[in-house]
Structure formats: structure tokens, C-alpha cells
Design a protein around this motif. Structure first.
Motif, short mmCIF file in Angstrom:
data_model
loop_
_atom_site.label_atom_id
_atom_site.label_comp_id
_atom_site.label_asym_id
_atom_site.label_seq_id
_atom_site.Cartn_x
_atom_site.Cartn_y
_atom_site.Cartn_z
N ARG A 180 0.83 -1.21 0.00
CA ARG A 180 0.00 0.00 0.00
C ARG A 180 0.86 1.25 0.00
O ARG A 180 1.95 1.29 0.61
CB ARG A 180 -0.92 0.02 1.23
N ARG B 205 -7.93 3.40 -1.35
CA ARG B 205 -7.95 2.47 -2.48
C ARG B 205 -8.68 3.08 -3.69
O ARG B 205 -8.56 2.57 -4.81
CB ARG B 205 -8.64 1.16 -2.07
N ARG B 206 -9.43 4.13 -3.49
CA ARG B 206 -10.13 4.78 -4.60
C ARG B 206 -9.19 5.64 -5.45
O ARG B 206 -9.56 6.09 -6.52
CB ARG B 206 -11.27 5.64 -4.07
N GLU B 207 -7.97 5.89 -4.94
CA GLU B 207 -7.03 6.74 -5.64
C GLU B 207 -6.00 5.93 -6.43
O GLU B 207 -5.63 4.82 -6.03
CB GLU B 207 -6.32 7.66 -4.65
N ALA B 208 -5.55 6.50 -7.53
CA ALA B 208 -4.54 5.83 -8.37
C ALA B 208 -3.25 5.65 -7.58
O ALA B 208 -2.83 6.54 -6.84
CB ALA B 208 -4.28 6.66 -9.62
N GLY B 209 -2.63 4.49 -7.73
CA GLY B 209 -1.36 4.22 -7.07
C GLY B 209 -1.47 3.77 -5.64
O GLY B 209 -0.44 3.62 -4.96
N ALA B 210 -2.69 3.53 -5.16
CA ALA B 210 -2.87 3.17 -3.75
C ALA B 210 -2.33 1.78 -3.44
O ALA B 210 -1.86 1.52 -2.33
CB ALA B 210 -4.35 3.24 -3.38
N THR C 175 1.79 -3.36 -6.55
CA THR C 175 1.73 -4.75 -7.00
C THR C 175 3.08 -5.28 -7.48
O THR C 175 3.22 -6.49 -7.68
CB THR C 175 0.72 -4.90 -8.15
#
Length: 251
Positions: free
Chosen positions: A168, A179-184, A187
Motif C-alpha cells: 500500500r 484504495r479509490r485513488e490511483a497508485g494506492a 503490485t
């Protein structure tokens, strides 16, 4: 230097499968086992407890709002007394399923929306703490630093244990990027590993804006539902070991 490596586990439900618990138990040192309210059922919980016991992995109760429909990731405005009962219910279920194997709950970790809510929500933080005090006041609780739950746990004489997240992104304030934001969600196993080595050896994480966040963590989490979670956890553990950091349970 040493640090714990934990993973959310037992998050399958009936015929629906989530994660590779059998392999993950050979990598992590602690397992946060879903207690049936955000994921898991009696059979899944029993199997997961068995896997943890077979691999000498510390068992944690992954307690949640009662929210199977949303995987425990939606806030529930329940009365604090009801939340205390819900947490106790989950602890009791996991304890009962571990008993035949001689396996005991070693710690508690709130899940999802509950975890994030009690960073700032005083009433729900106290409700969770009240459940632990009633059930077993020797159980540590995993949480974010500088959070309401951390302070409430200390106030009640519990042991709050700071954790960091390998998969995260962090804000400059040291909280998790939504988690709603890009890059959260991170991976890339190598990126996650490099971040966790720096955390364990320097006490520093790079925030999403490039700034440094100071963080002393006793445990590192890999979410079981993160893409390539097993590979990510294995890469993180190998990188820590190669950097001279011993990976061991915090309990």
C-alpha cells in the motif's frame, strides 16, 4: 534487526476462493484469519487455522464490521456496545475452531473499514478495546501509529503493535492512500521489497508524493487479495533476509 511478516488469510467463502493460504503460510510468520464477518466461514476458518498451526505461524483474529457483501470495506454506524459484542463473537468463533488443534489466538487485527475507522473514531476504537479487555487483555492489537486505537489500547493496558503495509502507498501524514485513488496498491514485488528493506533498516517509507515518512513498525502486512500476493510476500521476505533482517513473529 527483526520484523514480523503477516498476511490476511482465510478470506475464501464457501465455493468462492480468495488467495493461496497454503503457500502463504510457508512464507509469513503471522496470519490474520478472517472470522466470518467480512470473509471466511466455519470450514474455511478451521482449515486456515490448521495450516497456520502446521507451519508454526502465529494466529491473529482478523475482526471486521458485519459486512460480507462489501468484504468489510464499508463503514457501519453501529452502536459501540453492539460493536463490542460483534468483535467478541468473532474472537469466540476463532478460539473455538482453534481449540481442537491446541491453537490459540495470539493477537488481533481489525480489517478494512473497521481498521481505517478506528484510526480517528473514538467510540468505535474504545468498543474494540473493550472487547479485547473482556476477552483477553494479553492480546496485542495491530494498528497504525499515532491513531486513536493505538492511544485507546495503551490507555487500557493493552499492547498496540505498529504495522506497515508492503503493498500500500502512504500519504505524507503516514496514513494509507485510499484504495479509490490511483497508485494506492503496490503490485510490483521488487518495489515492495525495496520499500520494506528501507523501512526495516532505516525506519523510513517514501510517501506517494516522494517525501519521506518516519515509521517504526514491528510487523509488515501483505494483503492476501493483492495481485501476485504470494510472490510479493516471498520477494519481501527474501529481501529482508538478504539485508540482515530476521523475519519472526512479534508474539
Amino acid at each position: 534487526m527483526h520484523v514480523d511478516l503477516n498476511s490476511d488469510s482465510g478470506e475464501s467463502f464457501s465455493n468462492w476462493q480468495m488467495g493461496d493460504d497454503a503457500t502463504m503460510m510457508q512464507i509469513v510468520t503471522s496470519a490474520n484469519i478472517a472470522c466470518g464477518f467480512h470473509a471466511g466461514d466455519a470450514s474455511v476458518m478451521s482449515t486456515t487455522v490448521g495450516l497456520a498451526a502446521e507451519n508454526n505461524v502465529a494466529i491473529g483474529a482478523h475482526v471486521s464490521y458485519q459486512d460480507l457483501a462489501n468484504f468489510g470495506r464499508v463503514f457501519h454506524d453501529v452502536a459501540p456496545s453492539d460493536l463490542t459484542s460483534l468483535v467478541l463473537y468473532q474472537l469466540g468463533a476463532l478460539q473455538a475452531l482453534g481449540a481442537p488443534r491446541g491453537a490459540k489466538i495470539r493477537y488481533v487485527k481489525p480489517h478494512g473499514a473497521l481498521y481505517n475507522t478506528i484510526v480517528t473514531h473514538e467510540a468505535h476504537a474504545r468498543a474494540v478495546v473493550d472487547a479485547l479487555v473482556e476477552f483477553d487483555d494479553e492480546l496485542p492489537i495491530l494498528c497504525l501509529p499515532n491513531s486513536v486505537i493505538y492511544r485507546e489500547a495503551e490507555r487500557a493496558g493493552l499492547r498496540p503493535v505498529v504495522e506497515a503495509f508492503a503493498d500500500r502507498a502512504y500519504t505524507p501524514e503516514g496514513t494509507l492512500v485510499s484504495r479509490r485513488e490511483a497508485g494506492a496498491v503496490i503490485t510490483d514485488p521488487q518495489v515492495a521489497a525495496e520499500r520494506m528493506v528501507r523501512l526495516a533498516t532505516e525506519g523510513v517509507l517514501e510517501a506517494i508524493d516522494g517525501s519521506d515518512v518516519r515509521l517504526q513498525a514491528e510487523s509488515i502486512c501483505v494483503h492476501g487479495d493483492t495481485p501476485s500476493a504470494v510472490n510479493l510476500a516471498r520477494t519481501v521476505r527474501e529481501a529482508l533476509s538478504n539485508a540482515g533482517v530476521e523475519v519472526q513473529a512479534f508474539v
